[in-house]
Motif scaffolding. Structure first.
Motif, PDB file in Angstrom:
ATOM      1  N   VAL A 163       0.845  -1.202   0.000  1.00 31.70           N
ATOM      2  CA  VAL A 163       0.000   0.000   0.000  1.00 31.70           C
ATOM      3  C   VAL A 163       0.882   1.253   0.000  1.00 31.70           C
ATOM      4  O   VAL A 163       0.656   2.196  -0.759  1.00 31.70           O
ATOM      5  CB  VAL A 163      -0.940   0.004   1.229  1.00 31.70           C
ATOM      6  N   CYS A 164       1.912   1.230   0.842  1.00 30.69           N
ATOM      7  CA  CYS A 164       2.783   2.395   0.966  1.00 30.69           C
ATOM      8  C   CYS A 164       3.508   2.667  -0.355  1.00 30.69           C
ATOM      9  O   CYS A 164       3.573   3.818  -0.815  1.00 30.69           O
ATOM     10  CB  CYS A 164       3.780   2.152   2.097  1.00 30.69           C
ATOM     11  N   GLY A 165       4.019   1.598  -0.984  1.00 28.81           N
ATOM     12  CA  GLY A 165       4.712   1.755  -2.265  1.00 28.81           C
ATOM     13  C   GLY A 165       3.777   2.334  -3.310  1.00 28.81           C
ATOM     14  O   GLY A 165       4.140   3.240  -4.073  1.00 28.81           O
ATOM     15  N   ALA A 166       2.536   1.853  -3.337  1.00 27.39           N
ATOM     16  CA  ALA A 166       1.557   2.340  -4.315  1.00 27.39           C
ATOM     17  C   ALA A 166       1.224   3.805  -4.058  1.00 27.39           C
ATOM     18  O   ALA A 166       1.159   4.620  -4.988  1.00 27.39           O
ATOM     19  CB  ALA A 166       0.290   1.494  -4.243  1.00 27.39           C
ATOM     20  N   ARG A 167       1.033   4.146  -2.814  1.00 30.90           N
ATOM     21  CA  ARG A 167       0.704   5.543  -2.466  1.00 30.90           C
ATOM     22  C   ARG A 167       1.850   6.471  -2.843  1.00 30.90           C
ATOM     23  O   ARG A 167       1.637   7.546  -3.394  1.00 30.90           O
ATOM     24  CB  ARG A 167       0.421   5.650  -0.971  1.00 30.90           C
ATOM     25  N   LEU A 168       3.080   6.034  -2.521  1.00 30.45           N
ATOM     26  CA  LEU A 168       4.236   6.871  -2.866  1.00 30.45           C
ATOM     27  C   LEU A 168       4.365   7.026  -4.383  1.00 30.45           C
ATOM     28  O   LEU A 168       4.865   8.030  -4.878  1.00 30.45           O
ATOM     29  CB  LEU A 168       5.516   6.270  -2.279  1.00 30.45           C
ATOM     30  N   ALA A 169       3.882   6.013  -5.105  1.00 31.36           N
ATOM     31  CA  ALA A 169       3.933   6.077  -6.569  1.00 31.36           C
ATOM     32  C   ALA A 169       2.752   6.875  -7.134  1.00 31.36           C
ATOM     33  O   ALA A 169       2.597   6.986  -8.346  1.00 31.36           O
ATOM     34  CB  ALA A 169       3.941   4.668  -7.152  1.00 31.36           C
ATOM     35  N   GLY A 170       1.906   7.386  -6.241  1.00 29.40           N
ATOM     36  CA  GLY A 170       0.828   8.259  -6.699  1.00 29.40           C
ATOM     37  C   GLY A 170      -0.507   7.569  -6.914  1.00 29.40           C
ATOM     38  O   GLY A 170      -1.449   8.179  -7.397  1.00 29.40           O
ATOM     39  N   ASP A 171      -0.615   6.307  -6.549  1.00 29.21           N
ATOM     40  CA  ASP A 171      -1.877   5.582  -6.703  1.00 29.21           C
ATOM     41  C   ASP A 171      -2.719   5.775  -5.448  1.00 29.21           C
ATOM     42  O   ASP A 171      -2.436   5.197  -4.400  1.00 29.21           O
ATOM     43  CB  ASP A 171      -1.586   4.090  -6.933  1.00 29.21           C
ATOM     44  N   ALA A 172      -3.756   6.582  -5.548  1.00 25.94           N
ATOM     45  CA  ALA A 172      -4.561   6.923  -4.370  1.00 25.94           C
ATOM     46  C   ALA A 172      -5.666   5.897  -4.117  1.00 25.94           C
ATOM     47  O   ALA A 172      -6.434   6.022  -3.162  1.00 25.94           O
ATOM     48  CB  ALA A 172      -5.161   8.312  -4.536  1.00 25.94           C
ATOM     49  N   GLY A 173      -5.743   4.861  -4.956  1.00 26.68           N
ATOM     50  CA  GLY A 173      -6.859   3.922  -4.830  1.00 26.68           C
ATOM     51  C   GLY A 173      -6.575   2.723  -3.936  1.00 26.68           C
ATOM     52  O   GLY A 173      -7.469   1.942  -3.646  1.00 26.68           O
ATOM     53  N   VAL A 174      -5.334   2.570  -3.498  1.00 28.86           N
ATOM     54  CA  VAL A 174      -4.976   1.352  -2.760  1.00 28.86           C
ATOM     55  C   VAL A 174      -5.078   1.611  -1.253  1.00 28.86           C
ATOM     56  O   VAL A 174      -4.526   2.589  -0.753  1.00 28.86           O
ATOM     57  CB  VAL A 174      -3.526   0.928  -3.113  1.00 28.86           C
ATOM     58  N   VAL A 175      -5.796   0.751  -0.549  1.00 24.45           N
ATOM     59  CA  VAL A 175      -5.919   0.919   0.908  1.00 24.45           C
ATOM     60  C   VAL A 175      -5.480  -0.353   1.622  1.00 24.45           C
ATOM     61  O   VAL A 175      -5.522  -1.451   1.060  1.00 24.45           O
ATOM     62  CB  VAL A 175      -7.363   1.263   1.341  1.00 24.45           C
ATOM     63  N   TYR A 176      -5.087  -0.187   2.870  1.00 26.13           N
ATOM     64  CA  TYR A 176      -4.614  -1.320   3.660  1.00 26.13           C
ATOM     65  C   TYR A 176      -5.779  -1.990   4.389  1.00 26.13           C
ATOM     66  O   TYR A 176      -6.526  -1.346   5.122  1.00 26.13           O
ATOM     67  CB  TYR A 176      -3.583  -0.842   4.681  1.00 26.13           C
ATOM     68  N   VAL A 177      -5.902  -3.292   4.168  1.00 26.76           N
ATOM     69  CA  VAL A 177      -6.885  -4.096   4.891  1.00 26.76           C
ATOM     70  C   VAL A 177      -6.091  -5.199   5.594  1.00 26.76           C
ATOM     71  O   VAL A 177      -5.473  -6.023   4.920  1.00 26.76           O
ATOM     72  CB  VAL A 177      -7.913  -4.726   3.922  1.00 26.76           C
ATOM     73  N   PRO A 178      -6.062  -5.207   6.929  1.00 23.68           N
ATOM     74  CA  PRO A 178      -5.219  -6.188   7.613  1.00 23.68           C
ATOM     75  C   PRO A 178      -5.634  -7.622   7.268  1.00 23.68           C
ATOM     76  O   PRO A 178      -6.822  -7.951   7.344  1.00 23.68           O
ATOM     77  CB  PRO A 178      -5.472  -5.909   9.108  1.00 23.68           C
ATOM     78  N   PRO A 179      -4.700  -8.471   6.847  1.00 20.32           N
ATOM     79  CA  PRO A 179      -5.045  -9.862   6.514  1.00 20.32           C
ATOM     80  C   PRO A 179      -5.069 -10.713   7.790  1.00 20.32           C
ATOM     81  O   PRO A 179      -4.520 -10.303   8.804  1.00 20.32           O
ATOM     82  CB  PRO A 179      -3.865 -10.282   5.634  1.00 20.32           C
ATOM     83  N   PRO A 180      -5.691 -11.914   7.732  1.00 20.61           N
ATOM     84  CA  PRO A 180      -5.539 -12.827   8.871  1.00 20.61           C
ATOM     85  C   PRO A 180      -4.067 -13.229   8.976  1.00 20.61           C
ATOM     86  O   PRO A 180      -3.428 -13.485   7.949  1.00 20.61           O
ATOM     87  CB  PRO A 180      -6.412 -14.036   8.504  1.00 20.61           C
ATOM     88  N   VAL A 181      -3.537 -13.248  10.167  1.00 20.14           N
ATOM     89  CA  VAL A 181      -2.111 -13.583  10.289  1.00 20.14           C
ATOM     90  C   VAL A 181      -1.937 -14.966  10.900  1.00 20.14           C
ATOM     91  O   VAL A 181      -2.798 -15.457  11.614  1.00 20.14           O
ATOM     92  CB  VAL A 181      -1.328 -12.557  11.140  1.00 20.14           C
ATOM     93  N   PHE A 182      -0.826 -15.580  10.574  1.00 21.18           N
ATOM     94  CA  PHE A 182      -0.547 -16.885  11.147  1.00 21.18           C
ATOM     95  C   PHE A 182       0.883 -16.910  11.672  1.00 21.18           C
ATOM     96  O   PHE A 182       1.725 -16.127  11.253  1.00 21.18           O
ATOM     97  CB  PHE A 182      -0.762 -18.000  10.111  1.00 21.18           C
ATOM     98  N   THR A 183       1.133 -17.823  12.589  1.00 23.23           N
ATOM     99  CA  THR A 183       2.459 -17.968  13.180  1.00 23.23           C
ATOM    100  C   THR A 183       2.907 -19.397  12.999  1.00 23.23           C
ATOM    101  O   THR A 183       2.108 -20.318  13.167  1.00 23.23           O
ATOM    102  CB  THR A 183       2.395 -17.743  14.711  1.00 23.23           C
ATOM    103  N   SER A 184       4.184 -19.589  12.665  1.00 21.34           N
ATOM    104  CA  SER A 184       4.727 -20.938  12.756  1.00 21.34           C
ATOM    105  C   SER A 184       6.103 -20.832  13.396  1.00 21.34           C
ATOM    106  O   SER A 184       6.787 -19.829  13.245  1.00 21.34           O
ATOM    107  CB  SER A 184       4.771 -21.621  11.392  1.00 21.34           C
ATOM    108  N   LEU A 185       6.457 -21.870  14.122  1.00 20.86           N
ATOM    109  CA  LEU A 185       7.716 -21.868  14.865  1.00 20.86           C
ATOM    110  C   LEU A 185       8.795 -22.452  13.968  1.00 20.86           C
ATOM    111  O   LEU A 185       8.567 -23.430  13.281  1.00 20.86           O
ATOM    112  CB  LEU A 185       7.511 -22.748  16.105  1.00 20.86           C
ATOM    113  N   LYS A 186      10.002 -21.825  14.001  1.00 18.05           N
ATOM    114  CA  LYS A 186      11.052 -22.318  13.107  1.00 18.05           C
ATOM    115  C   LYS A 186      12.059 -23.167  13.889  1.00 18.05           C
ATOM    116  O   LYS A 186      13.214 -22.795  14.059  1.00 18.05           O
ATOM    117  CB  LYS A 186      11.732 -21.131  12.423  1.00 18.05           C
TER     118      LYS A 186
END
Ligand SMILES: Cc1cc2nc3c(=O)[nH]c(=O)nc-3n(C[C@H](O)[C@H](O)[C@H](O)COP(=O)(O)OP(=O)(O)OC[C@H]3O[C@@H](n4cnc5c(N)ncnc54)[C@H](O)[C@@H]3O)c2cc1C
Length: 435
Positions: A300-323
């Motif tokens: 989203v940030c890269g798109a906004r900096l590139a002048g694209d005002a249409g992209v918004v951040y929607v938090p995705p479901p997150v997952f965790t795995s142990l390494k």
């Protein structure tokens, strides 16, 4: 050449900041003259792989994402090993630790987070480290070569990976955790019990339900003392009790902050010319400690900096795995039913070290905890992301994707009995009971 182009300055040469730069350059490589300021002396590297470096599975060279030549090749100026110490918003300049100043037209803050320091004596002793960057890992590896006993404080993902890495390096490792179960933010009691059992078998000594009183020692840490008086000898102490967004620069520049630097759906801060991404931000009351949502922020940030005002951040479901090699843990979304309307579908085979739980709300997956066999983890996340109605294969869902797809392919087949399996860590064999 940069002549005439607006100047983009990025503070933080870490994973979020550089990903945002890459997203911007993929869209509009010549839009800005870019300067990246990084407190660490290295080029950008894959921080999550520090665990693999500590465990001896990877070398530092293997985890570099953008090497020195990348910056040259892309015309990005990197000021490494130098810390931004202030932002002068009126003059549009960033002041650096060495007294120089860098002018900006747009500024991106990607300062990450810092380890939480618990309120105990002894934190400043030289053999007490966090687990955050290359310098920490180098110090831990050096300690493992010269000394024997490590104590890790914190039984979350980071603490466990530190403990396992040091164990692999030949140290005698103890782990202290305040809570009764390990990784309590990602795992329910049954999965945590399996994890505890497996790590116990690998020789890590656990002190759960234990509060650290102080790190004792004269000139060097010699022991960790618990509130109940027990004293665990230590040649190295690793702190992994949590992280806190790095907001000092933003707060001192009077940007709006709370726990993190406040940003909107466009990743802009309260100053429209200053953006922020990564672990330093707070979005809709949420802060971040995993990469999946951070990659979306960078996009989203890269798109906004590139002048694209249409992209918004929607938090995705997150997952965790142990390494940790040979230990498969996966967790996404809710850990348990929130109320009677939620359903918990569980398979538990403690003898084989297998545990699967899927939580449903209104026919949709809202959480999953897996131990032992995590192959279906990404599928559960996909179902969560799509908010798919899984009623058609509800009875098979805990068995995994293959069973669910078979059920959809032949809906007339006798359905498997509804399962609701009790979490019994002592049990062996597959425990099922009809709901
Ligand atoms: C050991 C370890 C294992 C991990 N494992 C996982 C995992 O398995 N899965 C997962 O999703 N996530 C994992 N994470 C978390 C993941 O690494 C972070 O979420 C991610 O790195 C955050 O990116 P960031 O750019 O916000 O912060 P960082 O990557 O920390 O980058 C911030 C950078 O900014 C620099 N900086 C800060 N202040 C200044 C300043 N004033 N001036 C200049 N530079 C500054 C810092 O030195 C740092 O280099 C792990 C983290 C660690 C430490």
């Amino acid at each position: 050449m940069s002549m005439g182009r607006p100047r983009l300055v990025v503070v933080g040469n870490g994973m979020a900041g550089m990903r945002a730069v890459e997203e911007l350059m993929a869209r509009d490589p010549d839009r800005y003259a870019i300067t990246v300021i990084g407190a660490e002396p290295q080029p950008n590297y894959n921080r999550i792989q520090l665990s693999a470096v500590l465990a001896g599975d990877k070398a530092l060279d293997d985890i570099v994402i953008n090497g020195w030549d990348w910056y040259d090749a892309h015309g990005v100026r990197l000021i490494a090993g130098n810390r931004a110490v202030a932002i002068d918003r009126e003059a549009r300049q960033v002041a650096l630790g060495d007294g120089t100043r860098v002018a900006y037209d747009k500024l991106l803050l990607a300062t990450g987070s810092k380890p939480v320091a618990p309120p105990i004596a002894g934190l400043g002793l030289p053999n007490v480290r966090a687990f955050r960057d290359i310098a920490d890992v180098e110090a831990m590896i050096a300690a493992s070569q010269n000394t024997r006993r490590a104590v890790v404080i914190g039984g979350g993902l980071l603490g466990l990976e530190a403990a396992w890495g040091l164990k692999r390096r030949g140290m005698v490792v103890s782990l202290i955790h305040l809570m009764p179960t390990l990784m309590e933010r990602q795992l329910d009691g049954a999965a945590a019990a399996l994890l505890h059992r497996d790590l116990d078998a690998r020789g890590i000594a656990f002190y759960t339900n234990s509060q650290t009183e102080e790190i004792a020692g004269a000139g060097r840490a010699e022991a960790v003392v618990l509130a109940d008086g027990r004293r665990i000898p230590a040649d190295l102490v690793v702190l992994a009790v949590g992280i806190r967004p790095n907001i000092d620069l933003a707060r001192d520049a009077s940007l709006d902050v709370n726990r993190g630097i406040l940003v909107g759906d466009d990743m802009a801060t309260s100053d429209p010319d200053i953006y922020a991404v990564g672990e330093c931000i707070e979005h809709n009351g949420q802060t971040f400690g995993l990469l999946a949502p951070i990659w979306d922020q960078a996009k989203v940030c890269g798109a906004r900096l590139a002048g694209d005002a249409g992209v918004v951040y929607v938090p995705p479901p997150v997952f965790t795995s142990l390494k940790i090699t040979g230990i498969d843990v996966f967790s996404a979304g809710a850990l348990a039913a929130a109320d009677d309307a939620d359903e918990e579908l569980t398979l538990h085979d403690a003898g084989r070290g297998l545990y699967k739980k899927v939580i449903l709300r209104n026919g949709k997956v809202v959480g999953s905890v897996l131990y032992g066999d995590v192959a279906d983890g990404p599928w559960y996340v996909e179902l969560m992301r799509e908010q798919a109605d899984v009623s058609a294969f509800r009875d098979q869902i805990a068995f995994g994707r293959a069973f669910a797809e078979a059920a959809i392919a032949s809906p007339q087949a006798e359905p498997a009995p509804p399962i609701a399996v009790e979490a019994d860590p002592a049990a062996t064999g597959l425990q099922c009971r009809a709901a």
